[in-house]
Design an enzyme around this catalytic site. Structure first.
Site, PDB file in Angstrom:
ATOM      1  N   LYS A   1       1.210  -1.315  -0.272  1.00 27.32           N
ATOM      2  CA  LYS A   1      -0.003  -0.172  -0.462  1.00 27.32           C
ATOM      3  C   LYS A   1       1.042   1.114   0.282  1.00 27.32           C
ATOM      4  O   LYS A   1       0.443   2.370  -0.385  1.00 27.32           O
ATOM      5  CB  LYS A   1      -1.267   0.551   1.418  1.00 27.32           C
ATOM      6  CG  LYS A   1      -2.471  -1.296   1.167  1.00 27.32           C
ATOM      7  CD  LYS A   1      -3.286  -0.735   2.214  1.00 27.32           C
ATOM      8  CE  LYS A   1      -3.738  -2.724   1.944  1.00 27.32           C
ATOM      9  NZ  LYS A   1      -5.475  -1.840   3.045  1.00 27.32           N
TER      10      LYS A   1
ATOM     11  N   ASP B   1      -9.901   2.050   2.297  1.00 27.51           N
ATOM     12  CA  ASP B   1      -9.755   1.941   3.468  1.00 27.51           C
ATOM     13  C   ASP B   1     -10.309   2.724   4.934  1.00 27.51           C
ATOM     14  O   ASP B   1     -10.939   2.340   5.498  1.00 27.51           O
ATOM     15  CB  ASP B   1      -8.296   1.565   3.781  1.00 27.51           C
ATOM     16  CG  ASP B   1      -7.483   0.718   3.072  1.00 27.51           C
ATOM     17  OD1 ASP B   1      -8.426  -0.666   3.057  1.00 27.51           O
ATOM     18  OD2 ASP B   1      -6.523   0.072   2.969  1.00 27.51           O
TER      19      ASP B   1
ATOM     20  N   ALA C   1      -2.917   0.439   5.932  1.00 28.92           N
ATOM     21  CA  ALA C   1      -4.181  -0.066   6.431  1.00 28.92           C
ATOM     22  C   ALA C   1      -3.974   0.905   8.570  1.00 28.92           C
ATOM     23  O   ALA C   1      -4.922   2.191   8.238  1.00 28.92           O
ATOM     24  CB  ALA C   1      -4.233  -0.631   7.042  1.00 28.92           C
TER      25      ALA C   1
ATOM     26  N   SER D   1       8.882   4.153  15.817  1.00 31.87           N
ATOM     27  CA  SER D   1       9.320   5.528  14.592  1.00 31.87           C
ATOM     28  C   SER D   1       8.575   5.748  13.745  1.00 31.87           C
ATOM     29  O   SER D   1       8.526   6.319  13.751  1.00 31.87           O
ATOM     30  CB  SER D   1      11.110   5.368  14.526  1.00 31.87           C
ATOM     31  OG  SER D   1      10.817   3.773  13.840  1.00 31.87           O
TER      32      SER D   1
END
Length: 273
Positions: free
Chosen positions: A66, A103, A131, A155
């Site tokens: 993604k 999403d 996501a 991080s």
């Protein structure tokens, strides 16, 4: 010419997207087909070039592509650009590729459809991948003001929090200790997927009774996370609603029509049970 669409990811065999979209095509009298394509991370560039060369009208993008796919697209929708993650690609009339993220909106729609609007609740997202990132930005866009993110690599969570402009990045250990503060807890990793690793992302010992526990995984319908949360008295939101609504929004980007999500939810619920 017949249009065709796809979903790319690794793994991909669990996906119900082909069933969902092909059913919608049939019901709506659209001459199109939708197929799953297994694409490993190292082959993503070649896969995008092949999809374009072979005339795909668009495709969905799932784990783990993604974020990486962005570099191979020509244009991004403003929300996808802000999120830094794409799950839907549209081949435009001039042949260029535009990326969207459905999403986040799909998740918020499903959450509010299942349990109503609880914008005053403090939200914890577990997972800082594509996501989780999309959900975080969508929640903020829809008015959820207190959104924190926990991730194994802190991080990555910090990076999203900085872009959101509010919230706190936590380690998984810190999230466990502070879990009782959250009214909504969202499991946004691939953990629990039928083709992958099982187990819990964090211990749910501190989960509030009556908290809302949501998972983005829809296959299986009841993940280890949801089963454990349900035992502790939480309100459960499966990943099925997000899956169907994000697919419907993608469908509209491709074909300009919004399909029947209610009937599709019933069909998939029967399959996944």
């Amino acid at each position: 010419m017949k249009k065709w669409f796809a979903v790319i990811g690794d793994p991909i065999e669990h996906s119900k997207s082909p069933f969902m979209h092909n059913t919608w095509f049939q019901e709506m009298g659209i001459d199109a087909a939708y197929i799953p394509i297994h694409v490993k991370r190292e082959n993503l560039r070649e896969a995008v070039a092949a999809l374009k060369l072979l005339g795909a009208s668009g495709w969905n993008v799932t784990i783990p592509h993604k974020e990486e796919i962005i570099q191979y697209l020509d244009e991004l929708d403003p929300m996808a650009e802000k999120m830094g993650a794409v799950n839907t690609v549209v081949r435009q009339e001039d042949g260029t590729l535009k990326g969207y993220n459905t999403d986040g909106a799909g998740f918020v729609h499903a959450l509010e459809e299942a349990v109503g609007k609880h914008k005053e609740n403090k939200v914890l997202i577990i997972g800082a991948g594509g996501a989780g990132r999309g959900i975080a930005f969508a929640l903020k866009e829809y008015g959820y003001k207190q959104v924190d993110i926990a991730n194994r690599t802190v991080s990555k969570a910090e990076s999203i929090i900085q872009e959101l402009g509010s919230g706190t990045a936590l380690s998984l250990e810190e999230a466990e200790k502070q879990l009782s503060q959250y009214g909504i807890v969202i499991q946004a990793t691939s953990l629990g997927l039928s083709t992958g690793e099982s187990g819990l992302p964090i211990s749910l010992d501190g989960l509030q009774k009556e908290a809302i526990a949501a998972d983005i995984v829809y296959n299986p319908l009841m993940t280890p996370f949801l089963l454990e949360a349900e035992k502790r008295g939480a309100k459960i939101v499966t990943g099925l609603g997000m899956f169907v609504h994000q697919g419907a929004i993608a469908f509209k980007h491709w074909l300009g029509q919004y399909p029947d999500t209610e009937e599709m939810m019933k069909r998939l619920m029967e399959q996944l049970k």
